[in-house]
Write a protein that holds these residues in place. Structure first.
Motif, PDB file in Angstrom:
ATOM      1  N   GLY A   1       0.645  -1.264   0.326  1.00  0.00           N
ATOM      2  CA  GLY A   1      -0.129  -0.374   0.109  1.00  0.00           C
ATOM      3  C   GLY A   1       0.581   1.096   0.023  1.00  0.00           C
ATOM      4  N   GLY A   2       2.374   1.733   0.527  1.00  0.00           N
ATOM      5  CA  GLY A   2       2.840   2.382   0.305  1.00  0.00           C
ATOM      6  C   GLY A   2       1.559   3.306   1.112  1.00  0.00           C
ATOM      7  N   THR A   3       1.772   4.827   0.537  1.00  0.00           N
ATOM      8  CA  THR A   3       1.535   6.021   0.736  1.00  0.00           C
ATOM      9  C   THR A   3      -0.045   5.865   1.594  1.00  0.00           C
ATOM     10  N   TRP A   4      -0.691   4.650   1.238  1.00  0.00           N
ATOM     11  CA  TRP A   4      -1.869   4.947   1.670  1.00  0.00           C
ATOM     12  C   TRP A   4      -2.321   3.566   2.887  1.00  0.00           C
ATOM     13  N   TRP A   5      -0.289   2.615   3.282  1.00  0.00           N
ATOM     14  CA  TRP A   5      -0.542   2.850   4.476  1.00  0.00           C
ATOM     15  C   TRP A   5       0.365   3.375   5.651  1.00  0.00           C
ATOM     16  N   GLU A   6       0.894   3.911   4.700  1.00  0.00           N
ATOM     17  CA  GLU A   6       1.916   4.878   6.417  1.00  0.00           C
ATOM     18  C   GLU A   6       0.996   5.817   6.133  1.00  0.00           C
ATOM     19  N   ASN A   7       0.384   6.931   5.494  1.00  0.00           N
ATOM     20  CA  ASN A   7       0.077   7.948   6.217  1.00  0.00           C
ATOM     21  C   ASN A   7      -1.464   7.736   7.065  1.00  0.00           C
ATOM     22  N   ARG A   8      -1.731   7.993   8.571  1.00  0.00           N
ATOM     23  CA  ARG A   8      -2.353   7.751   9.281  1.00  0.00           C
ATOM     24  C   ARG A   8      -2.869   8.910   9.759  1.00  0.00           C
ATOM     25  N   TYR A   9      -2.719  10.007   9.220  1.00  0.00           N
ATOM     26  CA  TYR A   9      -3.644  10.947   9.930  1.00  0.00           C
ATOM     27  C   TYR A   9      -4.535  11.444   9.918  1.00  0.00           C
ATOM     28  N   PRO A  10      -5.220  11.964  10.572  1.00  0.00           N
ATOM     29  CA  PRO A  10      -7.064  12.676  10.373  1.00  0.00           C
ATOM     30  C   PRO A  10      -6.931  12.793   9.430  1.00  0.00           C
ATOM     31  N   GLY A  11      -8.195  13.039   8.793  1.00  0.00           N
ATOM     32  CA  GLY A  11      -8.654  13.258   6.926  1.00  0.00           C
ATOM     33  C   GLY A  11      -7.600  12.541   6.096  1.00  0.00           C
ATOM     34  N   CYS A  12      -6.819  11.775   6.529  1.00  0.00           N
ATOM     35  CA  CYS A  12      -6.266  11.203   5.570  1.00  0.00           C
ATOM     36  C   CYS A  12      -6.884  10.827   4.234  1.00  0.00           C
ATOM     37  N   GLY A  13      -6.692  11.373   2.661  1.00  0.00           N
ATOM     38  CA  GLY A  13      -7.004  10.553   1.882  1.00  0.00           C
ATOM     39  C   GLY A  13      -7.354  11.443   0.598  1.00  0.00           C
ATOM     40  N   VAL A  14      -7.649  10.622  -0.332  1.00  0.00           N
ATOM     41  CA  VAL A  14      -7.532  10.854  -2.285  1.00  0.00           C
ATOM     42  C   VAL A  14      -7.699  12.072  -2.136  1.00  0.00           C
ATOM     43  N   ASP A  15      -7.479  13.274  -2.942  1.00  0.00           N
ATOM     44  CA  ASP A  15      -7.977  14.366  -3.584  1.00  0.00           C
ATOM     45  C   ASP A  15      -8.308  14.043  -5.684  1.00  0.00           C
ATOM     46  N   THR A  16      -8.600  13.478  -5.464  1.00  0.00           N
ATOM     47  CA  THR A  16      -8.606  12.799  -7.280  1.00  0.00           C
ATOM     48  C   THR A  16      -9.876  11.809  -6.510  1.00  0.00           C
ATOM     49  N   PRO A  17     -11.092  11.481  -7.183  1.00  0.00           N
ATOM     50  CA  PRO A  17     -12.090  11.285  -7.084  1.00  0.00           C
ATOM     51  C   PRO A  17     -11.956   9.776  -7.383  1.00  0.00           C
ATOM     52  N   SER A  18     -12.263   8.460  -6.558  1.00  0.00           N
ATOM     53  CA  SER A  18     -11.719   7.716  -6.064  1.00  0.00           C
ATOM     54  C   SER A  18     -12.604   6.588  -7.209  1.00  0.00           C
ATOM     55  N   HIS A  19     -13.338   7.037  -8.582  1.00  0.00           N
ATOM     56  CA  HIS A  19     -13.571   6.131  -9.138  1.00  0.00           C
ATOM     57  C   HIS A  19     -12.704   6.328 -10.016  1.00  0.00           C
ATOM     58  N   VAL A  20     -11.747   7.567 -10.102  1.00  0.00           N
ATOM     59  CA  VAL A  20     -10.979   7.705 -11.644  1.00  0.00           C
ATOM     60  C   VAL A  20      -9.374   7.521 -10.243  1.00  0.00           C
ATOM     61  N   TYR A  21      -9.458   7.762  -9.350  1.00  0.00           N
ATOM     62  CA  TYR A  21      -8.382   6.769  -8.544  1.00  0.00           C
ATOM     63  C   TYR A  21      -8.402   5.244  -7.798  1.00  0.00           C
ATOM     64  N   SER A  22      -8.768   4.866  -9.184  1.00  0.00           N
ATOM     65  CA  SER A  22      -8.985   3.231  -9.214  1.00  0.00           C
ATOM     66  C   SER A  22      -7.896   1.856 -10.462  1.00  0.00           C
ATOM     67  N   PHE A  23      -7.440   1.507  -9.987  1.00  0.00           N
ATOM     68  CA  PHE A  23      -6.635   1.044 -11.776  1.00  0.00           C
ATOM     69  C   PHE A  23      -7.855   0.708 -11.950  1.00  0.00           C
ATOM     70  N   SER A  24      -7.621   1.015 -13.234  1.00  0.00           N
ATOM     71  CA  SER A  24      -8.642   0.772 -14.931  1.00  0.00           C
ATOM     72  C   SER A  24      -9.049  -0.397 -14.543  1.00  0.00           C
ATOM     73  N   TYR A  25      -8.446  -1.573 -14.167  1.00  0.00           N
ATOM     74  CA  TYR A  25      -9.158  -3.066 -15.020  1.00  0.00           C
ATOM     75  C   TYR A  25     -10.159  -3.401 -13.662  1.00  0.00           C
ATOM     76  N   PHE A  26     -10.287  -2.503 -12.330  1.00  0.00           N
ATOM     77  CA  PHE A  26     -10.578  -3.418 -10.948  1.00  0.00           C
ATOM     78  C   PHE A  26     -11.647  -2.166  -9.921  1.00  0.00           C
TER      79      PHE A  26
END
Ligand SMILES: Cc1cc2nc3c(=O)[nH]c(=O)nc-3n(C[C@H](O)[C@H](O)[C@H](O)COP(=O)(O)OP(=O)(O)OC[C@H]3O[C@@H](n4cnc5c(N)ncnc54)[C@H](O)[C@@H]3O)c2cc1C
Length: 645
Positions: free
Chosen positions: A174-199
């Motif tokens: 997970g890298g970034t998404w395993w390490e960063n655990r601060y309150p409020g942490c999340g994407v600023d790219t919409p999730s349906h785009v911040y997804s693998f194109s095949y998943f």
């Protein structure tokens, strides 16, 4: 996982309820694909142009037209559910362009057709499928890092049959998404785009929070058979190329301190650009009596309730931390070096309604078109407006006429948010053009700053003592907790790895601390069979999702390795002229982009002013550049032997 529903009769009440929540521009594309009837692409069913990052759910249609569209959709979907086949299950590229132009209410250039068609195929097909390459099992690849890049590369190399081992310093993927655990942490790219194109995923919110993003990344790694290939809690220390053997000797250290060497035909560095925290050296920091840490090292058990918190930095991480903790802390002081351009957010914290989930899972093409629309909105749409117009008479505030319009709109927004707080407004209006730094989203930042117990300080932190921080002007701020939201060692690419190529020169010496260069951001002369992901000039400054960029690099790397095995090659090394010419083009393109505008001081640029981290290209340009590999770009050597170490 795919969202490719099979037809079966709909329950009309369920369908009607779900259609009430539909994004109408998306629904119109479904209706066209099912019927082939161009009525749904033309007036009066052509949505208004989407403004900003809004989903434009109503398409700007009046209530009557909205009702007409929903009624027609009900009829069309019932017919499909009852067995009538889709008229256009896979539109050709010109039709895709006609459709996207219609549903966005603006002309999308034809050159985007092939990339969008690929995204549609991948979304429906469930994977970047690869034919197994004969002989690939004898070609070993070490991947350093199991974040999104490492997982992308491993999934694709594994599908082609290569022998893959990943080394990951953390205990999980997970890298970034395993390490960063601060309150409020999340994407600023919409999730349906911040997804693998095949998943695709059933995202619970439109902008996923870090725990869900991490869960998703792990799910993909599991489904693609990657997790079993990872050696966790094992840090790669060095990689040295043995030219005679045409192999890399990779030294790793396990959690128990054991150091071992692994030998591989190729190495993929997937260590991320934003993985090594950057913490300023402030005098007295080691004397602080409270808790202090970098934002990417937020202590799991820390409760900030009732504490006095200092946040140093006002970039992307601070922007998420401050609204998330403001209501809990006793006092919050935010140290800001420069203000950010912050856009109004749309749907930032909204859960995805059940009806929308239902549409994505039961209505054919709905998920595909929802994602394609968002991709256009968040990827290349703004790129042209980030080019410096040399004739533009107001370079002190913007880079061209469109950018000047962005500035006016964003200024209006900031003024509206800080009305009555001239003190904050003065500190919050940036003096550089919008998009000069990555555009941030307002998820309650201004509302948090307005709170009586929150201070925004533009003076610098000069020193730290046992009880708090002292500013350059001599003001002392008492603190129990100091958060360094100060970013990452982005320009020090591959730091602190010791990577030595054919001539034995360390890549650290070659690049120095901040002048990394690579062909396509991936390959470097003198370092045969080494592939770098999220390397130089790969970060997306204008928008877009890194996941897609990761997929493109993974495909390119797998193609080169495939060509090596099929061609009986033992070493491929990018030609210096190809590398130099590419970097000349990168620098030249950047000289016309906003990130090189006068006065822009960002983590993207080095001391000489060269933009090192960001890509100057549109996503579609990089897609085209990496789509086909050309071994003519490389000096190649036949394999001494493809087996054995
Ligand atoms: C808080 C935050 C929010 C972000 N939001 C977005 C967003 O909304 N949209 C977007 O497109 N991008 C976003 N990004 C950028 C994000 O980094 C990328 O999207 C993506 O996660 C990068 O994946 P990666 O695998 O290249 O790197 P990372 O996720 O950084 O993974 C690198 C991995 O390599 C491992 N590693 C490093 N060195 C070694 C070593 N020597 N030995 C073994 N393992 C090693 C690390 O432990 C890590 O697991 C965000 C970044 C941050 C920090």
């Amino acid at each position: 996982m795919t969202f490719t529903p099979a037809p079966r009769p709909f329950d009309e009440a369920v369908l009607r309820d779900a259609l009430a929540t539909a994004n109408l521009p998306t629904l119109l594309m479904v209706m066209f694909q099912l019927t082939g009837d161009r009525t749904w692409l033309r007036e009066p069913y052509r949505p208004q142009r989407t403004r900003g990052m809004s989903d434009n759910d109503t398409g700007g249609f009046g209530p009557e037209v909205q009702a007409e569209i929903r009624d027609a959709a009900l009829r069309i979907l019932r017919a499909w559910g009852d067995g009538e086949p889709a008229a256009l299950p896979m539109p050709d590229e010109p039709t895709i362009i006609e459709m996207i132009s219609s549903c966005m209410g603006e002309e999308v250039p034809p050159e985007f057709g092939p990339m969008m068609a690929e995204d549609m195929r991948l979304g429906a097909g469930g994977g970047r499928t690869r034919a197994a390459v004969a002989g690939a099992a004898d070609f070993s690849v070490v991947i350093i890092g199991a974040g999104i890049s490492g997982i992308s590369a491993a999934a694709e190399l594994r599908a082609a049959g290569f022998g893959v081992t990943l080394f990951e310093k953390n205990p999980d993927v997970g890298g970034t998404w395993w390490e960063n655990r601060y309150p409020g942490c999340g994407v600023d790219t919409p999730s349906h785009v911040y997804s693998f194109s095949y998943f695709p995923r059933r995202w619970s919110t439109f902008y996923g929070k870090r725990a869900e993003v991490h869960e998703y990344v792990r799910e993909v790694a599991d489904a693609m058979g990657v997790v079993d290939l990872v050696r966790f809690e094992t840090e790669v220390l060095s990689a040295v190329y043995d030219a005679a053997a045409q192999r890399w000797r990779v030294t790793v250290r396990s959690a128990d301190g054991t150091v071992e060497e692994h030998v591989a035909n190729a190495v993929v560095s997937a260590v991320g650009q934003l993985n090594r925290p950057k913490v300023p050296r402030l005098p007295g920091a080691d004397t602080f009596g409270g808790t202090q840490f970098h934002s990417a090292r937020w202590p799991e058990d820390l409760d900030v309730t009732g504490r006095r918190v200092v946040v140093i930095g006002s970039g992307a991480s601070a922007m998420q931390i401050v609204p998330a903790v403001a209501d809990r802390v006793a006092h919050l002081t935010v140290f800001q070096r420069s203000p950010q351009w912050i856009a109004p957010s749309y749907n930032y914290s909204s859960p995805v309604p059940e009806g929308v989930h239902w549409l994505m899972e039961h209505v054919p093409f709905y998920h595909t078109w929802y994602r394609l629309r968002l991709s256009w909105l968040t990827n290349d749409r703004v790129h042209a407006s980030l080019k410096i117009d040399p004739e533009w008479p107001h370079p002190e505030r913007s880079v061209n006429v469109v950018n000047d319009g962005h500035r006016r709109a964003l200024t209006r927004y900031i003024v509206s948010q800080l009305e009555g707080r001239e003190d904050l407004l003065e500190k919050s209006l940036p003096d550089y053009p919008p998009f000069g730094k990555r555009m941030l989203l307002d998820n309650g930042w201004y509302a948090a700053l307005r709170k009586p117990h929150v201070d925004l300080v533009t003076d610098q932190v000069a020193s730290i003592d046992a009880t708090g921080v002292t500013t350059a002007a001599g003001e002392h701020v008492e603190a129990d907790v100091i958060v360094y939201a100060t970013g990452f060692e982005a320009k020090k690419m591959l730091f602190p790895l010791d990577i030595r190529g054919r001539s034995g020169v360390s890549i650290r010496e070659l690049w120095g601390d901040e002048d990394a260069r690579a062909y396509l951001g991936i390959t470097v002369p003198d370092y045969p069979n080494l592939f770098v992901m999220y390397g130089p000039n790969i970060n997306l400054g204008h928008g877009g999702s890194y996941m897609f960029f990761g997929e493109l690099q993974a495909r390119y790397i797998t193609d080169v390795c495939t060509a090596m095995v099929e061609g009986g090659l033992g070493a491929v090394e990018v030609r210096r002229d190809v590398h130099d010419d590419y970097n000349r083009r990168v620098d030249e393109a950047h000289s016309r982009m906003i990130w090189s505008h006068r006065g822009m001081d960002t983590w993207y640029r080095n001391a000489a002013g060269r933009v090192v981290t960001n890509s100057p290209w549109r996503v579609v340009d990089y897609w085209r550049m990496t789509r086909e590999t050309d071994l003519g770009d490389f000096a190649v050597e036949p394999a001494a032997s493809l087996t054995g170490n």
